[in-house]
Design an enzyme around this catalytic site. Structure first.
Site, PDB file in Angstrom:
ATOM      1  N   ASP A  44      -9.630  -4.334  -5.690  1.00 44.70           N
ATOM      2  CA  ASP A  44      -9.115  -3.340  -4.746  1.00 44.70           C
ATOM      3  C   ASP A  44      -9.803  -1.997  -4.997  1.00 44.70           C
ATOM      4  OD1 ASP A  44      -7.625  -1.676  -3.090  1.00 44.70           O
ATOM      5  OD2 ASP A  44      -5.691  -2.491  -3.715  1.00 44.70           O
TER       6      ASP A  44
ATOM      7  N   SER B 112       0.839  -1.194   0.000  1.00 47.02           N
ATOM      8  CA  SER B 112       0.000   0.000   0.000  1.00 47.02           C
ATOM      9  C   SER B 112       0.884   1.258   0.000  1.00 47.02           C
ATOM     10  CB  SER B 112      -0.968  -0.036   1.196  1.00 47.02           C
ATOM     11  OG  SER B 112      -1.976   0.930   1.048  1.00 47.02           O
TER      12      SER B 112
ATOM     13  N   HIS C 201      -7.622  -5.188  -1.379  1.00 46.23           N
ATOM     14  CA  HIS C 201      -6.370  -4.484  -1.096  1.00 46.23           C
ATOM     15  C   HIS C 201      -5.292  -5.416  -0.552  1.00 46.23           C
ATOM     16  CE1 HIS C 201      -4.012  -0.932  -0.816  1.00 46.23           C
ATOM     17  NE2 HIS C 201      -3.951  -0.918   0.509  1.00 46.23           N
TER      18      HIS C 201
END
Length: 309
Positions: A254, A168, A283
C-alpha cells in the site's frame, strides 16, 4: 516492501496524545448533543426487494445536518445489530444500492455521508489544519459518533450491538468513533488513513498524505501546529483510547496508507485486536477476503443477527 522516504517534517515517531484529549472530545460531543438529534427517515425506491433503503439525516457537529443511507434487510422480526460505516477520502455515501453486504448479512447499516465529500473531492485534510478546534476532522468524528446515537434511536436496531467500520479514511474515522463511544462491540479498520501521520507523510507515494506533505514543504514553520491538530484525530491516538475489540488490516504494498501506519495503530490498540497484513496487496488490503473476515468478526461479536430467515 521498500519505498523511498521523504524528508521528515513531523518526526519519525507517532504523535503523542494531547494532555487535554478527553476534555477536547467531551466538549465537542457535548456541544453537538445540545442539539436535538432530529432524526429523519425517507424511504428510497431502489428497485431492491431484499433490502430496504432510507435517506437518513440527523443533527451532527455544530447542529449541521448529516445525511446517510440506512440499509435494513427487508425481512426482519426483531431489533438488528447495527454498523456505522464510513467510506474513503472523497467518496461520501455513494449510491443507495452500493455495498449491500451488511444488510444482506442481517445487519442495519448506516453509511455516513462524510461532510462535504463525494465525487472524489480533495483538500479536506488541510481544512482548519492549524487549530484543533477548527480542524475538518473534528466535525467528521463528531458526526460519526452522532451516527451511533442515530442508529440507537431506531426501533429496528438493537442499541447494545453497534460496531464502527470503515476503509481508508473510513478506517481512521472508525478508530476515532471507537475512542469516543465507549460501548461499541467492535471496531474494524481496513487500511486506515489518518493514522500515524509522521510515517504517512514521510512514506506515502500517492493519496491525501501528499496534500499535507506539499503544504508542509511550502510552510515548514507550521509543522508544530499541524502536528498538534492531527494528534487529536490520528488513528494511533484513537487506538490508545480503544475499548471495543478491534480488527485492523493492511496491504504490504500500500503506497497510499503505508503498512507502517496501520501497524502503529495495531501496536497502540488498547483493547484486544486482530491485525492482519496481506503480502503484495495494495490499498485494497485483503479485498474480498477482508470483507469475509470482517463479516466473520461481526457475526461473532453480534451473535444472532435477529433477522428473519
Amino acid at each position: 516492501m521498500s519505498r523511498p522516504a521523504h524528508p521528515s517534517v513531523l518526526g519519525h515517531e507517532p504523535l503523542p496524545t494531547p494532555d487535554d484529549y478527553r476534555e477536547f472530545w467531551d466538549e465537542a460531543l457535548g456541544d453537538a448533543r445540545r442539539h436535538p438529534l432530529d432524526l429523519r427517515l425517507a424511504p428510497v425506491d431502489t428497485g431492491l426487494t431484499a433490502v430496504d433503503v432510507f435517506d437518513i439525516s440527523f443533527c451532527g457537529y455544530d447542529g449541521r445536518r448529516v445525511r446517510g443511507w440506512l440499509r435494513l434487510p427487508h425481512h426482519r422480526t426483531e431489533p438488528l445489530p447495527g454498523i456505522v460505516h464510513a467510506n474513503g477520502y472523497g467518496a461520501g455515501r455513494l449510491s443507495p444500492i452500493d455495498d449491500l453486504t451488511w444488510p444482506a448479512a442481517g445487519f442495519a447499516q448506516l453509511i455516513v455521508d462524510t461532510h462535504g465529500q463525494g465525487g472524489g473531492s480533495t483538500g479536506h485534510l488541510l481544512e482548519g489544519i492549524l487549530d484543533p478546534r477548527t480542524s475538518y476532522y473534528r466535525g467528521v468524528f463528531v458526526d460519526a459518533a452522532r451516527a451511533v446515537d442515530a442508529l440507537r434511536a431506531l426501533d429496528d436496531v438493537d442499541a447494545t450491538r453497534i460496531a464502527a467500520i470503515g476503509n481508508s479514511q473510513g478506517g481512521g474515522i472508525a478508530l476515532g468513533v471507537g475512542a469516543l463511544v465507549p460501548d461499541l462491540v467492535a471496531v474494524l479498520a481496513q487500511a486506515p488513513f489518518l493514522t500515524d501521520a509522521p510515517d504517512g507523510v514521510r512514506l506515502a507515494a500517492q493519496g491525501p498524505w501528499l496534500e499535507l506533505r506539499e503544504y508542509l514543504i511550502e510552510h515548514p514553520d507550521r509543522a508544530d501546529a499541524v502536528a498538534r491538530t492531527l494528534a487529536y484525530v490520528d488513528g494511533v491516538t484513537s487506538a490508545r483510547h480503544a475499548t471495543a475489540p478491534g480488527w485492523i488490516t493492511d496491504g504490504l504494498a500500500d503506497d497510499i496508507c503505508p503498512p507502517e501506519t496501520a501497524r502503529a495503530a495495531a501496536d497502540a490498540y488498547a483493547a484486544p485486536v486482530v491485525f492482519r497484513e496481506w503480502p503484495a496487496a495494495g490499498h485494497e488490503a485483503g479485498g474480498t477476503q477482508d470483507r469475509q473476515g470482517a463479516l466473520a468478526v461481526l457475526r461473532e461479536r453480534f451473535g444472532s443477527t435477529g433477522s428473519a430467515a
